[in-house]
Design a protein around this motif. Structure first.
Motif: not given
Ligand code: SF4
Length: 471
Positions: A303-323
């Motif tokens: 539930d908490a994610l629906v109320l948070d702008g970070r819900v928009a991250l779902l389904g996006r391609v994850a940015p690369p990590l230096p690892h």
């Protein structure tokens, strides 16, 4: 967790709303003063707030006595759910506030006398509630209105929203009717098609939001709330226990899910299946389930994610990590390597490392300090942990872990083997983050929840109080 007691004091009312959920047992008795106060005393052990309900508590001769009792018992937020008619008298408002009430929830069902009075079947009730809202707002009270959406008022909801913005209420809620009581008996006359009224509800919510009023819609599943998901009222409801006639429902949300609401086999692929309550069960029993179309997209498990702008991250391609990382991974953004909270989080993750590895989840901790500081901190508290430095905040920015002022928000992002963001933990429990992460991963992989009523015991007999219904 902050909990609220919902004390149902009786069944006597001075209106006769066409959708009243207890319309089939109005005037069957009110609880005695002593019984109500005893219930208030018992619920104070588990609740900090109280709401007085059912049917119209303000017309009880002992109303102020009950409010005073709640205040004496130390309840902090004392809400009165009301048809508002008694509060047309300013002196009555003042006396209720002096007794201890500090939040009022009048039920307003139209923006005109013609509409509201027709639905309450109480001539003059609009003039009364209109005055009540003015008095309570002028007296500095928090006013949160409730409106039941019907065939009669649905197209007027935008006008109602404008009216409520002008009235400067703190919040309004639009509730799809629960077809029991009068709303069950008068279903065909009162209950609209849910998909047909959704656009008017959305328009009203837009007007409320633009006017600075908190607003939400109750009993509207997510598939009816596209673009308004954060305004699904069930996401905002406080944890509530319901108290009536010597019984207690300790968890109203669980009760709704177990007995009140209904989901369907067709809900299985819906992204909101893990958290959606579905509609009141009586609606699809009459109207079928065809209107409830699964929403495509990554599953939403919190539930908490629906109320948070970070819900928009779902389904996006994850940015690369230096690892180099592959398979499932959890990327934990922490604000300060070496701080007590971040160290607790790191240690908590270490205690669950074996279980996470067994599930195939690699954990990577990212902190905005120097590489030397981050590495030394990780090796000291969790030898073998993967810890990355992100001094310039580039990673945190790419993963949405910075707020609008550029401050790092403690955030954990779960990435799937296809490099897509599958979940974001936005309310990190530092002391138990390992268990929290494991639970999130398992929930992402859980089968659809069982449908229909569950055998869970949701109502408990509280035992005898000093007296029962006083006729
Ligand atoms: S789970 Fe079912 S009722 Fe809920 S939003 Fe999805 S399709 Fe609609």
């Amino acid at each position: 967790m902050r909990r609220r007691a919902d004390l149902k004091t009786g069944t006597t009312c001075n209106s006769n709303c066409v959708f009243c959920v207890i319309g089939d047992h109005l005037f069957t008795g009110d609880r005695s003063t002593e019984a109500c106060i005893e219930e208030l005393r018992r619920s104070r052990a588990t609740c900090i707030d109280v709401v007085f309900t059912g049917a119209e508590v303000s017309i009880r001769p002992d109303f102020l006595q009950l409010v005073r009792a709640a205040r004496r018992l130390g309840y902090e937020r004392i809400q009165i759910q009301t048809n508002g008619r008694m509060f047309a008298y300013r002196e009555f408002c003042e006396r209720t506030i002096a007794a201890g009430a500090n939040e009022f929830s009048p039920s307003l069902h139209g923006h005109t006398a013609k509409l509201h009075d027709a639905l309450t079947r109480a001539p003059g009730s609009f003039v009364q509630i209109d005055a009540a809202i003015d008095h309570l707002v002028a007296l500095g009270q928090r006013v949160v209105t409730n409106t039941v959406v019907t065939k009669q008022n649905a197209r007027h909801l935008p006008a109602l929203a404008h009216y409520l913005v002008r009235k400067r209420v703190a919040q309004f809620q639009l509730a799809f009717p629960h077809p029991t009581g009068h709303a069950g008996t008068l279903f065909d006359q009162v209950v609209p098609r849910i998909s047909e009224v959704a656009p008017w509800i959305h328009e009203a919510l837009d007007i409320g939001r633009a006017g600075g009023v908190a607003c939400m819609a109750e009993a509207m599943p997510f598939c009816m709330m596209a673009g308004h998901e954060a305004e699904v009222a069930e996401l905002h409801m406080p944890a509530t226990e319901i108290v009536y006639d010597g019984y207690v429902v300790p968890d109203y949300a669980a009760d709704r899910m177990a007995r009140g609401k209904l989901r369907f086999a067709s809900c299985a692929p819906c992204r909101y299946e893990p958290i959606c309550e579905g509609p009141w069960r009586e609606y699809p029993e009459r109207m079928g389930a065809a209107e409830f179309v699964p929403v495509p997209g990554p599953r939403v498990i919190d539930d908490a994610l629906v109320l948070d702008g970070r819900v928009a991250l779902l389904g996006r391609v994850a940015p690369p990590l230096p690892h180099a990382a592959s398979g499932w991974r959890a990327i934990c953004f922490v604000p300060e390597a070496g701080s007590p909270g971040c160290t607790a989080q790191l240690c908590s993750l270490a205690t669950r490392r074996d279980a996470l590895v067994a599930e195939g989840v690699q954990v990577i901790v990212v902190a905005p300090q120097s590489a030397a500081a981050v590495t030394a901190w990780a090796q000291r508290h969790a030898p073998g942990a993967i810890a990355l430095a992100d001094e310039d905040g580039a990673l945190a920015r790419a993963y949405g872990a910075l707020d609008e002022r550029g401050a790092l928000r403690r955030t954990t992002v779960l990435v799937d083997p296809d490099d897509r963001i599958a979940h974001v933990i936005v309310a990190v429990d530092t002391a138990a983050h390992g268990a929290q992460l494991l639970a999130a991963w398992r929930r992402l992989h859980a089968p659809p929840r069982p449908l229909g009523p569950t055998p869970d015991l949701v109502t408990l007999r509280r035992g005898a109080v000093s007296s029962g219904a006083a006729q």
